[in-house]
Design a protein around this motif. Sequence first.
Motif, mmCIF file in Angstrom:
data_model
loop_
_atom_site.group_PDB
_atom_site.id
_atom_site.type_symbol
_atom_site.label_atom_id
_atom_site.label_comp_id
_atom_site.label_asym_id
_atom_site.label_seq_id
_atom_site.Cartn_x
_atom_site.Cartn_y
_atom_site.Cartn_z
ATOM 1 N N ARG A 161 -6.082 -5.791 -8.158
ATOM 2 C CA ARG A 161 -5.590 -6.628 -8.817
ATOM 3 C C ARG A 161 -4.658 -7.192 -7.378
ATOM 4 N NH1 ARG A 161 -2.606 -4.264 -13.889
ATOM 5 N NH2 ARG A 161 -5.261 -3.427 -14.183
ATOM 6 N N GLN A 162 -4.416 -5.753 -6.459
ATOM 7 C CA GLN A 162 -3.621 -6.186 -5.436
ATOM 8 C C GLN A 162 -4.596 -7.336 -4.083
ATOM 9 O OE1 GLN A 162 -3.295 -2.274 -3.658
ATOM 10 N NE2 GLN A 162 -1.139 -1.694 -4.577
ATOM 11 N N THR A 163 -5.218 -6.921 -4.591
ATOM 12 C CA THR A 163 -6.438 -8.101 -3.563
ATOM 13 C C THR A 163 -6.251 -9.916 -4.071
ATOM 14 O OG1 THR A 163 -7.614 -6.249 -2.509
ATOM 15 C CG2 THR A 163 -8.219 -8.764 -2.028
ATOM 16 N N ARG B 208 0.748 -6.995 -10.705
ATOM 17 C CA ARG B 208 0.270 -5.730 -9.040
ATOM 18 C C ARG B 208 1.511 -5.166 -9.149
ATOM 19 N NH1 ARG B 208 -2.263 -10.597 -6.612
ATOM 20 N NH2 ARG B 208 -1.280 -11.627 -5.866
ATOM 21 N N ASP B 209 2.165 -4.216 -8.650
ATOM 22 C CA ASP B 209 3.157 -3.468 -7.456
ATOM 23 C C ASP B 209 2.263 -3.699 -6.322
ATOM 24 O OD1 ASP B 209 5.548 -2.835 -7.221
ATOM 25 O OD2 ASP B 209 4.549 -0.605 -7.789
ATOM 26 N N GLY B 210 3.492 -3.506 -5.407
ATOM 27 C CA GLY B 210 3.124 -2.741 -3.850
ATOM 28 C C GLY B 210 2.396 -4.537 -2.789
ATOM 29 N N PRO B 211 1.996 -3.672 -1.730
ATOM 30 C CA PRO B 211 1.901 -5.031 -1.817
ATOM 31 C C PRO B 211 0.615 -5.556 -1.936
ATOM 32 C CG PRO B 211 0.432 -3.134 0.116
ATOM 33 C CD PRO B 211 1.499 -2.762 -1.595
ATOM 34 N N LEU C 224 5.216 5.300 -4.372
ATOM 35 C CA LEU C 224 5.609 4.299 -4.238
ATOM 36 C C LEU C 224 5.038 3.253 -4.766
ATOM 37 C CD1 LEU C 224 5.626 5.621 -0.457
ATOM 38 C CD2 LEU C 224 8.190 5.034 -1.707
ATOM 39 N N VAL C 225 4.219 3.758 -5.661
ATOM 40 C CA VAL C 225 3.574 2.205 -6.384
ATOM 41 C C VAL C 225 2.894 1.882 -7.741
ATOM 42 C CG1 VAL C 225 0.911 2.987 -5.625
ATOM 43 C CG2 VAL C 225 1.526 0.418 -6.152
ATOM 44 N N ALA C 226 3.645 1.427 -8.697
ATOM 45 C CA ALA C 226 3.603 2.071 -10.014
ATOM 46 C C ALA C 226 2.055 1.795 -10.286
ATOM 47 C CB ALA C 226 3.468 0.695 -10.504
ATOM 48 N N VAL C 227 1.381 3.412 -11.370
ATOM 49 C CA VAL C 227 0.240 3.420 -11.428
ATOM 50 C C VAL C 227 0.508 2.057 -12.322
ATOM 51 C CG1 VAL C 227 -0.665 5.235 -10.854
ATOM 52 C CG2 VAL C 227 0.519 5.242 -13.384
ATOM 53 N N LEU D 263 -0.087 6.416 -2.059
ATOM 54 C CA LEU D 263 0.867 6.144 -2.224
ATOM 55 C C LEU D 263 1.480 5.735 -3.954
ATOM 56 C CD1 LEU D 263 0.651 2.158 -0.355
ATOM 57 C CD2 LEU D 263 2.280 3.826 0.264
ATOM 58 N N ALA D 264 0.939 5.908 -4.815
ATOM 59 C CA ALA D 264 1.031 6.503 -6.169
ATOM 60 C C ALA D 264 1.297 8.043 -6.067
ATOM 61 C CB ALA D 264 -0.277 6.626 -6.442
#
Length: 375
Positions: free
Chosen positions: A93-95, A139-142, A129-132, A124-125
């Motif tokens: 879902r980050q894409t 989405r979380d992160g970039p 640094l990013v939510a699982v 990152l998880a």
Amino acid sequence: MKTFDCDHCGQPLFFENVQCLRCGSALAFLPDRLALAAIEPVGGVEGTWRRRAAEGREAGSRNYRLCSNNTEHQACNFAVPADDPNPLCVSCRQTRILPDLSVPRNRDRWYRIEVAKRRLFYTLARLGLVAVEPPGSERDGPVFEFLADLPGQQVLTGHCEGVITLNVAEADDAERVARRIALHEPYRTLLGHLRHESGHYYWDRLILEGGRTGDFRAMFGDERIDYGQALDAYYAAGGAAPGWQERHVSAYATSHPWEDWAETWAHYLHMVDLLETASSYNTRLALPGQAAHDVEQVINPFDAGTADFHRLVEQWVPLTLLLNSLNRSLGQDDAYPFALSGRALEKLRFVHDLIESRPAGEQVAGSCQAQAAAR
């Protein structure tokens, strides 16, 4: 990246596996547990899975679905909690934008990039640094956009305001090697690209929004110098000036303080990932000539109480020597073609300490750092 074991039969597994070759169990990576697990269908609920029972352990109580990029494209092995309405896993879902999948080569390119991106997500998880399980099924992160060149329109790999863009040509081995040679780079991989670009994203989150720009400038330099002019000057000069190794992890890191940070950030992710891999194999290390009592087990950098930077570096040096020696024994180039100076190690410590001490609730800020077309 650690290795995994089938929790039904104990067979060693790799991160991308979708089936255990010993017991035949279907496998899925469960982001909420950061574990690759054997799964079984839930009776009476089509498309729903749970952790498979094993000797001495009951089946898991939480239900999952497979990521829709698995069911539709066989391009992902992550699972989604059954009560999450988002059809995509936390990585997919980050894409935001995919290349045109009607172009045959783009399917394979997309798959390769997503494999690398899931490895980035895992690290990152593990670093927190990013939510699982992002709130609200978001989405979380970039955010990622994977694009192909069009006639008269070249895609630049880079980062801008939380969005990482990658030219899908980087997934072609021949093209990536050609660019590595043309740019005199000793190291160029898909995962390396994504780690580098994530550094720009986390500069916004940890430095800019974290109020650490003064500390950053003292360590890396003043990022307010014109970015475009700095990169133009770097390429016009044919790369870094002699002696760059005394202060930087790579030649490209000399081009601008943002790039120094991103290269150092990527290097730190290399470090913790490789150490975790070596630890999962119960690797014991000693430099040639050391006494037997100096041999020690490689630590897992993600285990509580082991994240001492000095100890990480002490193990990193002999581990990379071992890695390069193994590669040379097979007639390959060094897998880790770098030598870290004292100043480069200070910058790596800066990244380490920042991650370890980061405040809660950082927000993304806007800052465009698009790389030059040649990169």
